[in-house]
Structures are given as structure tokens and as C-alpha cells.
Design a protein around this motif. Structure first.
Motif, PDB file in Angstrom:
ATOM      1  N   GLY A 267       2.025   3.574   4.606  1.00 39.62           N
ATOM      2  CA  GLY A 267       1.107   3.930   3.534  1.00 39.62           C
ATOM      3  C   GLY A 267      -0.320   3.528   3.798  1.00 39.62           C
ATOM      4  O   GLY A 267      -1.141   3.504   2.888  1.00 39.62           O
ATOM      5  N   GLN A 268      -0.665   3.184   5.033  1.00 38.05           N
ATOM      6  CA  GLN A 268      -1.993   2.642   5.292  1.00 38.05           C
ATOM      7  C   GLN A 268      -3.016   3.704   5.687  1.00 38.05           C
ATOM      8  O   GLN A 268      -4.143   3.361   6.067  1.00 38.05           O
TER       9      GLN A 268
ATOM     10  N   THR B 114      -1.563   9.145  -5.651  1.00 38.21           N
ATOM     11  CA  THR B 114      -1.317   7.879  -6.339  1.00 38.21           C
ATOM     12  C   THR B 114      -1.711   8.032  -7.799  1.00 38.21           C
ATOM     13  O   THR B 114      -2.181   9.086  -8.227  1.00 38.21           O
TER      14      THR B 114
ATOM     15  N   LEU C  64       0.816  -1.208   0.000  1.00 36.89           N
ATOM     16  CA  LEU C  64       0.000   0.000   0.000  1.00 36.89           C
ATOM     17  C   LEU C  64       0.851   1.260   0.000  1.00 36.89           C
ATOM     18  O   LEU C  64       0.429   2.308  -0.507  1.00 36.89           O
TER      19      LEU C  64
ATOM     20  N   CYS D  90      -6.435   1.915   6.475  1.00 41.33           N
ATOM     21  CA  CYS D  90      -6.530   0.585   5.873  1.00 41.33           C
ATOM     22  C   CYS D  90      -6.165  -0.499   6.874  1.00 41.33           C
ATOM     23  O   CYS D  90      -5.312  -0.310   7.743  1.00 41.33           O
TER      24      CYS D  90
ATOM     25  N   TRP E 267       1.163   1.932  -3.315  1.00 38.97           N
ATOM     26  CA  TRP E 267      -0.115   1.723  -4.006  1.00 38.97           C
ATOM     27  C   TRP E 267       0.010   0.675  -5.114  1.00 38.97           C
ATOM     28  O   TRP E 267      -0.411   0.855  -6.255  1.00 38.97           O
TER      29      TRP E 267
ATOM     30  N   MET F 170      -5.234   6.592   4.034  1.00 41.25           N
ATOM     31  CA  MET F 170      -5.644   6.843   2.660  1.00 41.25           C
ATOM     32  C   MET F 170      -6.751   7.893   2.647  1.00 41.25           C
ATOM     33  O   MET F 170      -7.583   7.938   3.547  1.00 41.25           O
TER      34      MET F 170
ATOM     35  N   ILE G 145      -2.100   8.613  -0.367  1.00 42.41           N
ATOM     36  CA  ILE G 145      -1.690   7.540   0.548  1.00 42.41           C
ATOM     37  C   ILE G 145      -0.515   8.036   1.377  1.00 42.41           C
ATOM     38  O   ILE G 145       0.231   8.922   0.970  1.00 42.41           O
TER      39      ILE G 145
END
Length: 506
Positions: free
Chosen positions: A457-458, A443, A398, A469, A401, A460, A450
Motif C-alpha cells: 500500500g505504499q 481511500t 498504509l 511512501c 490507510w 499513493m 493507495i
């Protein structure tokens, strides 16, 4: 009729459930069905609460009511009295179903009339689409309005107008995203939205891109290949019978069983349409390993004493293959069997793709873990067992992405009720001017950012909304606080609709 005798054993209860659904809750296509219904009503009168529970579980109140009304009007004369009485057994539930359907129809008219969705390729699929095939669509109940658009940009347009209308994110089903760019599959997934009006609610599911089928699989031909006009003067599309059946079998795989609504939808298609491309359907069912569902459904439809349905069942039996599926059942919402059905499908799919035995076993384990994961969002630290299961799950990158078809990140909105008690984290280093929004990066997907790096990167954002996420519905308190800080920053910039969301406890 012995299947309907009262008994407390699980097997007897399952038999009674199947008898009730297949006798009283299926489309009537022969006089013999009406006679069987008439004989069975006296048994149901003594078990109304049990019947109520079964009809609620299988969303079958409208079909039961519809059949009972027909029986009271046109059934055997000796049984019309009890049929008239049975029409009143579940009046409250039937009225609620009708009100809910009216609300969804109203929403469909509003959505399809918006200029923002013109030219997006909007189509109605699943329940609302399949109701078109019924001689009388009244019994075809749907919990939600399933809308399909071919690409993410169209999904964004739908999401924006629904959020403006007051829709929030369903707290029981979080949005999810997948992709497989190596094979030309851009982002695909589902977004679940709910709008409350007093005690009433409308629910819209946005399906975008590829239609998922099982764990890490998807329907290969575009659904647009199966488009047909939904009706005169309607601005949205529908799926033709062949596409409708293909989606039905894919959905049955996800559920792990054949439902009574599948029987009714298939029978109605058989009675009203003769343009089914069984050769194409056979090719796609074989290609996607969906033949076991067809075999089970063929056996159920073969009980009808109707020539057109019998011919339809024979075609399904032909394309379903000779082998009786061992795990498949009808009406059986057993989630352990669901996990086993999908794990077996993932295992065989990997072997068909020549990925080797070890990779097939890995995918089967990942699938079983995914289908047995917790379904409710929880804030806190993972237990040892949860940490082990998380390591077994398929996960995408993530942070960069990089989505893939066998990993399913769910996006938990910062307005989710499970996160309500967690306040936003304070600015780092006590600097009130420090903002986390700057640490998010765009992204390749329109409207999606993100980050940050320390969250892998979780975190969003989709347009104005902020999500955290998770792979297993468990989120740490510290990460929730960071996500809420980003939502608060957006709110301070004037995006006040994003910080709270809309609670959808349905």
C-alpha cells in the motif's frame, strides 16, 4: 561585551552568535539597546564573514539591516558613521530577502483571490501572520508562506490551483500525513510546494487539519478557535496573539530551540497587543507540555528595558513554571539536542496519558530514531543499520490507510530528482495492456488512492500526482520503477502534469 571576543572554541563561537543575535537582531524597544548596538559594531566590522554566516543561518539579515539603519539615523552620534558603513555590508543578501518577500506577498494576493479557496477557512499562520504585530513589519522575514486550512478537502483545492500555477513538490521536504480517528482527528499534515521563476522561487506550505506538536502529539483546540480578521478587505483569516504564541511554542518544540524570530515576534506582540489570554495560554502550554519554551523565552525577554515587554515576560515566567529546562537553548540548531528534547517530550507525554513506563520508553526511542533519520531521499537497499532503525520506527498501516499520530509516512513524488535515473518498470508478463492503475483503490480520503498489495500500500496518488511512501527517506529501485509506471499510465491518460513534477532544489 566579553562574549564578543574572537575565539576559536565552540563555546566562544556560540557565545558570540548569541550576543550578535540578541544585541543586533532583536526588536529595538529601548534606547539602551541602541547604545549596546553602537558599541558592538566595531567588533563586527572585523568579523563580517562570520557575521554573514550567522545571519544566514538564523534568517536575520532584514532585522540586522533594519536596526543598523535606525542606528545610522537616530543612534549615538559618535557611532553613526560606522552604522552607515554597516548598512552596506550585506546589501546583496538584504535585497534578496526583500525580493523574496515581495514574491510571497504577490502569491498570497493571488491565492486569496481565487474563487476555489472562498469558504475554505483559509488562514495565514506563523511568519506572515506574526508580521502583523510588528510596529514596522519590514524586518520580519519568512522563507515561506504558511497557509492553514481546517480540513483535507480545502487542502486539495489549494493543492490543485497551486499545481496548475506551476508549483512542484519541494525535494527537501516531502508531504506527510497523520490521523487519529479514534479521537476524532481526521487527516492532518503538511504539503510543501515550490515555484521557480528564473533565479527566484516562492514556497508555500499547506498545513491542514490538526496542527502537529512534537512526536505523536498535536494541538488539541482547533486553530479556528483563534481566528481573527487578517485585515480590512482581506478574504483570509489570521491567528490572534494567543493562538500565535501557542503555534510558536509548538514550532519551537519541533525545532528543539528558541529562535531569535521567537524573541522578536513575542516582543512585538507585547508592544502592540494587550488582548492576550494568558490564562488560556497557560492551560494549553501545561496541557501540551510546552512550558519549557515559555520559560526560556521569558528569560530572554526579561532583558528588555521596556515596561510592556517586562510585564509580558513576567506572565510567561509565571506560566512557564519555576523549573529551569535543562536541554533547552536559544539559537542552538543542534539536531542531536533536538532529538533529545522531542524524545523527552514524547516520554513524558506517554506517562501523562497513563500508558505505562515501557510504552513511554518505546515512544521515546521511536521519536529519537525519527528525529535522527536521514533527511535526503536515497534510492537503494537499506544497510543493516538502516534496517534495524526502520524496525524501531513507528509505522502506520498504509495498505488499509490507517493513519496514526506517532507514525509519519513521507510521500516522495515520482518527479523527485533523486528518482530521475530510474525508468518505469515494463508491463508485467510482457502484456502491454496490463495496467497498474487498476490495482489502486480509493481511500476514505478524497482524491487519494493507495496500493498495490505487493507494495504494502505504499504507492499513493493524490489527484493527478503519484508518490511512493517511505518512513526513512530510503526507497528501493524496484518500487520507484513501479511508481513511475503508474505515473506514466496517468500521463498516457492525458494527465501529463504528473509524470515529471517540478524540481524544487532550494
Amino acid at each position: 561585551m566579553s562574549r564578543a571576543r574572537r575565539s576559536s572554541t565552540p563555546t566562544a563561537r556560540r557565545h558570540f552568535e548569541a550576543w550578535l543575535l540578541e544585541t543586533h537582531c532583536t526588536v529595538i524597544a529601548a534606547s539602551a539597546q541602541m547604545e549596546s548596538m553602537a558599541r558592538g559594531l566595531s567588533i563586527l566590522g572585523d568579523r563580517q564573514e562570520e557575521v554573514r554566516g550567522i545571519l544566514r543561518t538564523h534568517k536575520a539579515f532584514p532585522q540586522f539591516q533594519h536596526n543598523t539603519v535606525l542606528l545610522a539615523q537616530n543612534g549615538p552620534r559618535d557611532h553613526r558613521g560606522i552604522a552607515s558603513e554597516a548598512m552596506r555590508w550585506f546589501g546583496k543578501e538584504v535585497a534578496e530577502c526583500r525580493t523574496h518577500l515581495d514574491l510571497l506577498r504577490e502569491e498570497l494576493r493571488w491565492i486569496s483571490g481565487r474563487p476555489e479557496v472562498a469558504g475554505t477557512g483559509l488562514a495565514v499562520i506563523k511568519g506572515f501572520n506574526n508580521a502583523r504585530f510588528y510596529v514596522d513589519p519590514a524586518p520580519r522575514w519568512s522563507r515561506d508562506l504558511d497557509l492553514y486550512v481546517p480540513h483535507w478537502d480545502a487542502a486539495c483545492a489549494l493543492l490543485e490551483i497551486l499545481r496548475e500555477r506551476g508549483y512542484g513538490f519541494d525535494e527537501n521536504e516531502c508531504p506527510w500525513f497523520k490521523a487519529e480517528p479514534e479521537r476524532g482527528r481526521a487527516e492532518y499534515g503538511q504539503i510543501f510546494l515550490v515555484r521557480r521563476r528564473g533565479d527566484l522561487y516562492s514556497r508555500v506550505d499547506i498545513h491542514f487539519g490538526t496542527y502537529s506538536a512534537g512526536f505523536g502529539e498535536y494541538i488539541k483546540p482547533p486553530l479556528t478557535n483563534f481566528y481573527e480578521p487578517a485585515g480590512p478587505d482581506l478574504s483570509y483569516q489570521a491567528l490572534n496573539p494567543t493562538g500565535s504564541l501557542l503555534v510558536m511554542f509548538a514550532h519551537a518544540l519541533s525545532d528543539g530551540y528558541v529562535a531569535v524570530k521567537d524573541i522578536n515576534d513575542a516582543a512585538s506582540i507585547a508592544l502592540t497587543r494587550s488582548d492576550i489570554d494568558f490564562d488560556l495560554l497557560s492551560e494549553e502550554l501545561h496541557r501540551h507540555a510546552l512550558r519549557p519554551q515559555a520559560r526560556v523565552l521569558a528569560g530572554l525577554l526579561a532583558r528588555y528595558r521596556n515596561e510592556r515587554i517586562a510585564e509580558f515576560a513576567a506572565e510567561l515566567r509565571r506560566i512557564g513554571g519555576p523549573r529551569r529546562p535543562s536541554l533547552w537553548r536559544a539559537h542552538d540548531r543542534n539536531w542531536q539536542r533536538r532529538a533529545a528534547v522531542n524524545a523527552g517530550h514524547a516520554f513524558r507525554g506517554a506517562l501523562r496519558s497513563r500508558r505505562g513506563l515501557l510504552d513511554a520508553l518505546r515512544r521515546a526511542v521511536q521519536c529519537a530514531v525519527f528525529y535522527n533519520r536521514r533527511l535526503a531521499v536515497r534510492v537503494g537497499n537499506r544497510s543493516l543499520v538502516e534496517r534495524v532503525l526502520l524496525q524501531l520506527m513507528a509505522r502506520a498501516d498504509l495498505e488499509h490507510w490507517r493513519l496514526c499520530p506517532d507514525a509519519c509516512p513521507t510521500a516522495i513524488h515520482t518527479g523527485h530528482a533523486a528518482l530521475a535515473d530510474i525508468p518505469p518498470s515494463p508491463p508485467r508478463g510482457g502484456d502491454a495492456g496490463s495496467r497498474m492503475l487498476g490495482s489502486l483503490r480509493p481511500t476514505a480520503t478524497k482524491g487519494v488512492t493507495i496500493g498495490p498489495a505487493d507494495l504494502g500500500g505504499q504507492l499513493m496518488t493524490i489527484g493527478k500526482d503519484v508518490f511512493l511512501c517511505s518512513w526513512d527517506q530510503v526507497v528501493a529501485k524496484e518500487r520507484v520503477a513501479l511508481a513511475k509506471r503508474v505515473a506514466a499510465e496517468r500521463a498516457s491518460d492525458g494527465d501529463t502534469t504528473t509524470s515529471a513534477g517540478t524540481r524544487a532544489d532550494v
